[in-house]
Design an enzyme around this catalytic site. Structure first.
Site, PDB file in Angstrom:
ATOM      1  N   HIS A  45     -11.097   5.838  -8.359  1.00  0.00           N
ATOM      2  CA  HIS A  45     -12.544   5.987  -8.210  1.00  0.00           C
ATOM      3  C   HIS A  45     -12.989   6.479  -6.834  1.00  0.00           C
ATOM      4  O   HIS A  45     -12.273   6.334  -5.850  1.00  0.00           O
ATOM      5  CB  HIS A  45     -13.230   4.647  -8.517  1.00  0.00           C
ATOM      6  CG  HIS A  45     -12.901   4.124  -9.871  1.00  0.00           C
ATOM      7  ND1 HIS A  45     -12.112   3.008 -10.075  1.00  0.00           N
ATOM      8  CD2 HIS A  45     -13.219   4.594 -11.105  1.00  0.00           C
ATOM      9  CE1 HIS A  45     -11.977   2.803 -11.379  1.00  0.00           C
ATOM     10  NE2 HIS A  45     -12.629   3.748 -12.022  1.00  0.00           N
ATOM     11  N   ASN A  65      -5.361   2.979  -3.195  1.00  0.00           N
ATOM     12  CA  ASN A  65      -6.632   3.673  -3.443  1.00  0.00           C
ATOM     13  C   ASN A  65      -6.346   5.171  -3.469  1.00  0.00           C
ATOM     14  O   ASN A  65      -5.720   5.691  -2.548  1.00  0.00           O
ATOM     15  CB  ASN A  65      -7.637   3.396  -2.306  1.00  0.00           C
ATOM     16  CG  ASN A  65      -8.184   1.991  -2.314  1.00  0.00           C
ATOM     17  OD1 ASN A  65      -8.036   1.248  -3.283  1.00  0.00           O
ATOM     18  ND2 ASN A  65      -8.833   1.601  -1.225  1.00  0.00           N
ATOM     19  N   ASP A 100      -1.466  -0.810   5.888  1.00  0.00           N
ATOM     20  CA  ASP A 100      -1.722  -0.260   7.223  1.00  0.00           C
ATOM     21  C   ASP A 100      -3.214  -0.252   7.557  1.00  0.00           C
ATOM     22  O   ASP A 100      -3.601   0.139   8.650  1.00  0.00           O
ATOM     23  CB  ASP A 100      -1.164   1.165   7.338  1.00  0.00           C
ATOM     24  CG  ASP A 100      -1.928   2.170   6.484  1.00  0.00           C
ATOM     25  OD1 ASP A 100      -2.342   1.822   5.354  1.00  0.00           O
ATOM     26  OD2 ASP A 100      -2.130   3.311   6.941  1.00  0.00           O
ATOM     27  N   ASP A 114      -0.012   5.158   1.034  1.00  0.00           N
ATOM     28  CA  ASP A 114      -0.161   6.118   2.133  1.00  0.00           C
ATOM     29  C   ASP A 114      -0.232   5.410   3.490  1.00  0.00           C
ATOM     30  O   ASP A 114      -1.048   4.521   3.692  1.00  0.00           O
ATOM     31  CB  ASP A 114      -1.428   6.967   1.925  1.00  0.00           C
ATOM     32  CG  ASP A 114      -1.393   7.723   0.599  1.00  0.00           C
ATOM     33  OD1 ASP A 114      -0.291   8.116   0.176  1.00  0.00           O
ATOM     34  OD2 ASP A 114      -2.461   7.912  -0.008  1.00  0.00           O
ATOM     35  N   ASP A 156       0.873  -1.160   0.000  1.00  0.00           N
ATOM     36  CA  ASP A 156       0.000   0.000   0.000  1.00  0.00           C
ATOM     37  C   ASP A 156       0.923   1.226   0.000  1.00  0.00           C
ATOM     38  O   ASP A 156       2.117   1.113   0.286  1.00  0.00           O
ATOM     39  CB  ASP A 156      -0.893  -0.033   1.249  1.00  0.00           C
ATOM     40  CG  ASP A 156      -1.748   1.217   1.378  1.00  0.00           C
ATOM     41  OD1 ASP A 156      -2.361   1.621   0.370  1.00  0.00           O
ATOM     42  OD2 ASP A 156      -1.804   1.789   2.477  1.00  0.00           O
TER      43      ASP A 156
END
Length: 195
Positions: free
Chosen positions: A91, A51, A126, A9, A7
């Site tokens: 999205h 994301n 996370d 962030d 991931d």
């Protein structure tokens, strides 16, 4: 192919409640860039799956996101490593897309891109949705305590706090203080398996 999925962030860089909106706001967590480079130099293909709903919400533009990812790529290269790719979901959470974690669409895209399976690959995140996306595809879930990690640890400890499915048992998840510590474990484990 030895694949590791990260991931972004809260794992590689500091997260912000108001979104990371520019390359200037993109600030790596101490040791994370070096960890990616160490994994890369040890023969792992390191990819990012993130994301980025801030795009759909108008918090930043595509050029801003590309600038952040150029900065990340350059920082890893300065340490002698390389990123295999950066996959992102642009999205809105309400769009019901297939790629927004905890759905596994980005992992499907990674499999298609590299013509491989992500099964048994480490997925380091996370948040609960990172772990859920990974578990659905047979990845080894790894939680770091940076970013939302401490909150996620509480969600794992109390199954009633897990809002999305599938339910994840705490015993399934490897937990480390940060990406650097997770990399130490993965590299030591790889050495053991090769000896």
């Amino acid at each position: 192919m030895k694949l590791i999925i990260l991931d972004r962030d809260g794992v590689i860089n500091h997260d912000r409640d108001d979104y990371v909106k520019s390359a200037d706001e993109y600030l790596p967590i101490s040791g994370s860039i070096e960890a990616i480079a160490r994994l890369s130099k040890a023969g792992f293909t390191v990819v990012v799956a993130t994301n980025q709903a801030g795009l759909a919400k108008g918090k930043f533009e595509l050029e801003d996101l590309e600038a952040m990812h150029e900065k990340l790529t350059a920082l890893v290269e300065e340490q002698g490593g390389e990123l295999g790719g950066i996959f992102y979901c642009p999205h809105h959470p309400d769009d019901s897309c297939k790629c927004r974690k905890p759905k596994p669409g980005m992992l499907d895209a990674i499999e298609a891109e590299f013509n491989t399976s992500v099964e048994s690959s480490y997925f380091i995140g996370d948040s609960l949705r990172d772990l859920q996306a990974g578990v659905q595809k047979g990845c080894k879930p790894v939680l770091v305590k940076t970013g939302k990690g401490e909150t996620t640890l509480a969600q794992l400890a109390d199954a009633s706090l897990q809002t999305d499915s599938p339910l994840i048992a705490q015993e399934q998840v490897l937990v480390f203080d940060n990406l650097s510590a997770a990399a130490d474990f993965i590299l030591a484990d790889a050495l053991t398996q090769n000896s």
